[in-house]
Design a protein around this motif. Structure first.
Motif, mmCIF file in Angstrom:
data_model
loop_
_atom_site.group_PDB
_atom_site.id
_atom_site.type_symbol
_atom_site.label_atom_id
_atom_site.label_comp_id
_atom_site.label_asym_id
_atom_site.label_seq_id
_atom_site.Cartn_x
_atom_site.Cartn_y
_atom_site.Cartn_z
ATOM 1 N N UNK A 204 24.612 -19.359 -17.149
ATOM 2 C CA UNK A 204 24.679 -17.930 -16.981
ATOM 3 C C UNK A 204 23.223 -17.224 -17.004
ATOM 4 N N UNK A 205 23.031 -16.644 -15.869
ATOM 5 C CA UNK A 205 21.548 -15.825 -15.653
ATOM 6 C C UNK A 205 21.905 -14.570 -15.086
ATOM 7 N N UNK A 206 23.029 -14.137 -14.432
ATOM 8 C CA UNK A 206 23.398 -12.806 -14.268
ATOM 9 C C UNK A 206 23.853 -11.944 -15.559
ATOM 10 N N UNK A 207 23.484 -10.868 -16.052
ATOM 11 C CA UNK A 207 23.675 -10.171 -17.171
ATOM 12 C C UNK A 207 25.243 -9.714 -16.902
ATOM 13 N N UNK A 208 25.955 -9.524 -18.198
ATOM 14 C CA UNK A 208 27.278 -9.137 -17.998
ATOM 15 C C UNK A 208 27.131 -7.444 -18.085
ATOM 16 N N UNK A 209 28.124 -6.629 -17.363
ATOM 17 C CA UNK A 209 28.155 -5.402 -17.580
ATOM 18 C C UNK A 209 27.209 -4.593 -16.925
ATOM 19 N N UNK A 210 26.583 -5.478 -15.705
ATOM 20 C CA UNK A 210 25.476 -4.943 -14.922
ATOM 21 C C UNK A 210 25.841 -4.243 -13.695
ATOM 22 N N UNK A 211 27.109 -4.274 -13.255
ATOM 23 C CA UNK A 211 27.376 -4.014 -12.124
ATOM 24 C C UNK A 211 26.829 -4.763 -10.579
ATOM 25 N N UNK A 212 26.702 -5.888 -11.007
ATOM 26 C CA UNK A 212 25.959 -6.734 -9.889
ATOM 27 C C UNK A 212 27.262 -7.940 -9.659
ATOM 28 N N UNK A 213 28.354 -7.649 -10.067
ATOM 29 C CA UNK A 213 29.434 -8.777 -9.619
ATOM 30 C C UNK A 213 29.160 -10.027 -9.868
ATOM 31 N N UNK A 214 28.822 -10.183 -11.056
ATOM 32 C CA UNK A 214 28.126 -11.769 -11.685
ATOM 33 C C UNK A 214 29.692 -12.423 -11.800
ATOM 34 N N UNK A 215 30.628 -11.897 -12.487
ATOM 35 C CA UNK A 215 31.902 -12.384 -12.560
ATOM 36 C C UNK A 215 32.701 -12.546 -11.406
ATOM 37 N N UNK A 216 32.609 -11.881 -10.603
ATOM 38 C CA UNK A 216 33.271 -12.012 -9.230
ATOM 39 C C UNK A 216 32.728 -13.104 -8.423
ATOM 40 N N UNK A 217 31.525 -13.046 -8.521
ATOM 41 C CA UNK A 217 30.747 -14.307 -7.728
ATOM 42 C C UNK A 217 31.094 -15.597 -8.389
ATOM 43 N N UNK A 279 13.108 -8.644 2.098
ATOM 44 C CA UNK A 279 12.861 -7.114 1.384
ATOM 45 C C UNK A 279 12.835 -7.423 -0.138
ATOM 46 N N UNK A 280 11.798 -7.281 -0.608
ATOM 47 C CA UNK A 280 11.728 -7.305 -2.069
ATOM 48 C C UNK A 280 12.593 -6.143 -2.935
ATOM 49 N N UNK A 281 12.883 -6.340 -4.023
ATOM 50 C CA UNK A 281 13.437 -5.662 -5.030
ATOM 51 C C UNK A 281 13.327 -6.078 -6.535
ATOM 52 N N UNK A 282 13.510 -5.036 -7.388
ATOM 53 C CA UNK A 282 13.457 -5.464 -8.634
ATOM 54 C C UNK A 282 14.859 -4.779 -9.551
ATOM 55 N N UNK A 283 15.244 -5.712 -10.257
ATOM 56 C CA UNK A 283 16.558 -5.291 -11.028
ATOM 57 C C UNK A 283 16.265 -4.910 -12.245
ATOM 58 N N UNK A 284 16.628 -3.873 -12.945
ATOM 59 C CA UNK A 284 16.435 -3.271 -14.262
ATOM 60 C C UNK A 284 17.666 -2.903 -14.950
ATOM 61 N N UNK A 285 17.908 -3.698 -16.016
ATOM 62 C CA UNK A 285 19.209 -3.404 -16.841
ATOM 63 C C UNK A 285 18.847 -3.062 -18.025
ATOM 64 N N UNK A 286 19.314 -1.993 -18.703
ATOM 65 C CA UNK A 286 19.066 -1.876 -20.206
ATOM 66 C C UNK A 286 20.121 -2.536 -20.995
ATOM 67 N N UNK A 287 19.704 -2.847 -22.297
ATOM 68 C CA UNK A 287 20.830 -3.458 -23.086
ATOM 69 C C UNK A 287 22.213 -2.654 -23.043
ATOM 70 N N UNK A 288 22.087 -1.608 -23.118
ATOM 71 C CA UNK A 288 23.276 -0.560 -23.193
ATOM 72 C C UNK A 288 23.947 -0.877 -21.970
ATOM 73 N N UNK A 289 25.384 -0.786 -22.131
ATOM 74 C CA UNK A 289 26.266 -1.046 -21.101
ATOM 75 C C UNK A 289 27.428 0.157 -20.982
ATOM 76 N N UNK A 290 27.873 0.433 -19.671
ATOM 77 C CA UNK A 290 29.032 1.372 -19.429
ATOM 78 C C UNK A 290 30.279 0.632 -18.761
ATOM 79 N N UNK A 291 31.284 0.669 -19.643
ATOM 80 C CA UNK A 291 32.386 -0.223 -18.986
ATOM 81 C C UNK A 291 32.999 0.475 -17.592
#
Length: 415
Positions: A204-217, A279-291
């Protein structure tokens, strides 16, 4: 295995570990048919001279002939009056084994027993909520795009006929039917009638609760893997349609990587990538999550944008990613659920000083995306309160039809 053919006098002798074959040899030409030996030889040696042998050639320079699917070697005794002429067959058994294994797998006669796949994540370049459905879900219209941040999943066929076994490198990830990987494998067996179960390891490398669809992927990748390891019982279209039964975002991953998604997200329309993949981008996810459920519960349709999503898509296709086009109707309810996320986004936007083409939240949060530069603002490194923020470089990703997403050569920065 074959060792040598000796042509001398009236007989040619083929020796192997299990048998010796003899055949008469005339003065002009003698022959010994190698019915039990491999048919891939790198060269033949006549006396002390190596004579190349082509698999596509009917005869070698001294009368070696490949007949039908077997190899016949004929030894000429007219070149020498002595009885010491030798013809040695030199071959590559490991190369032949690898070739046969590849042929069997590609033909389906010997299906794979394990596979390792890249499981990508996604961002929503824009996300419009267009209405509420009678079933309680919301209609949306969104530009989804696969990105290069992803997990690595290893699948192996299990001897078990009752359950799958899932392991992972991250504490807290469910390993039972609550995990979308297990749900996907159960769905595959239900739809195809397969009784194949799997060992799975999720890196696992994609954080959970991130809005990035890691579980769906992960779920889409599991469906793809199960289909590959069972000999292709379903089509890609089947997998895409079935996947919507366990998650609205999952069908998107069976697109080519960029898609305009509507309804609950399960209606997927492939589009060419509207921006350069580099095209470059940066992803920034705080530790806090919102369900996700909390965000949708806080959503008010009257607070949503009135922008036509098709016009937003057209704008991005023509002009690229801009701040005005990257609308996410879930931002306001997410900020109500997690007020610190609003402050986080606003500070990133202010600190970037125009470095990013757009700064926006992906999905239902809590990842903030900066498109146009791969580096985060310096305050994320300088201030202790942001030491737990997940940071990753990323870029856009697509796939070829009938192939899964390739693992990027560089994973970028992750902290």
């Amino acid at each position: 295995m074959a060792s040598a053919i000796r042509a001398g006098g009236s007989v040619a002798v083929f020796s192997s570990e299990k048998s010796i074959l003899r055949a008469p040899v005339t003065r002009r030409m003698g022959g010994a048919r190698l019915n039990s030996s491999p048919d891939k030889f790198s060269f033949m040696r006549h006396g002390f001279q190596k004579v190349p042998m082509s698999r596509n050639s009917g005869e070698s320079s001294f009368g070696a002939s490949r007949r039908c699917s077997r190899l016949s070697v004929f030894c000429s005794s007219s070149e020498s009056a002595t009885n010491d002429d030798k013809v040695e067959v030199v071959y590559d058994p490991q190369g032949r084994y690898n070739e046969l294994l590849s042929d069997l797998r590609s033909s389906g006669a010997m299906p794979q027993t394990n596979i390792t796949l890249f499981s990508p994540s996604k961002i929503n370049v824009f996300l419009r909520i267009t209405g509420k459905r009678p079933d309680g879900y919301h209609d949306l219209a969104s530009l989804f795009h696969v990105i290069s941040l992803g997990d690595i999943i290893k699948f192996s066929i299990s001897p078990s006929k009752t359950k799958d076994s899932l392991t992972t490198n991250v504490i807290g990830v469910p390993l039972d039917e609550k995990n979308l990987i297990i749900k996907a494998l159960n769905l595959f067996r239900e739809k195809t009638g397969s009784n194949t179960y799997f060992w799975i390891h999720l890196d696992k490398r994609v954080p959970t609760g991130a809005g990035l669809g890691g579980g769906s992927g992960n779920a889409a990748t599991a469906l793809w893997a199960a289909n590959q390891l069972t000999g292709g019982l379903a089509t890609e279209k089947d997998l895409q349609e079935w996947s919507g039964e366990i998650g609205s975002d999952i069908p998107f991953f069976f697109s080519t990587g960029a898609a305009y998604c509507t309804s609950r997200g399960e209606v997927v329309k492939n589009i060419p990538s509207p921006v350069p993949l580099s095209t470059p981008m940066v992803l920034m996810k705080p530790q806090e999550e919102c369900g996700t459920a909390d965000v949708y519960q806080a959503l008010r349709l009257e607070d949503c944008s009135t922008s036509d999503p098709e016009k937003l898509l057209e704008s991005i296709m023509q002009d690229g990613i801009t701040q005005s086009a990257c609308i996410n109707d879930l931002e306001k309810p997410a900020f109500n659920v997690l007020p610190s996320l609003k402050q986080f986004k606003e500070r990133i936007a202010a600190a970037s000083r125009g470095r990013y083409q757009a700064v926006f939240m992906s999905g239902s949060g809590s990842t903030i995306v900066g498109v146009g530069d791969s580096q985060p603002p310096e305050f994320l490194y300088d201030e202790e309160q942001y030491s737990s923020v997940f940071i990753s470089e990323a870029y856009f990703l697509t796939r070829r039809e009938n192939e899964w997403y390739e693992q990027p050569h560089s994973e970028g920065l992750q902290t």
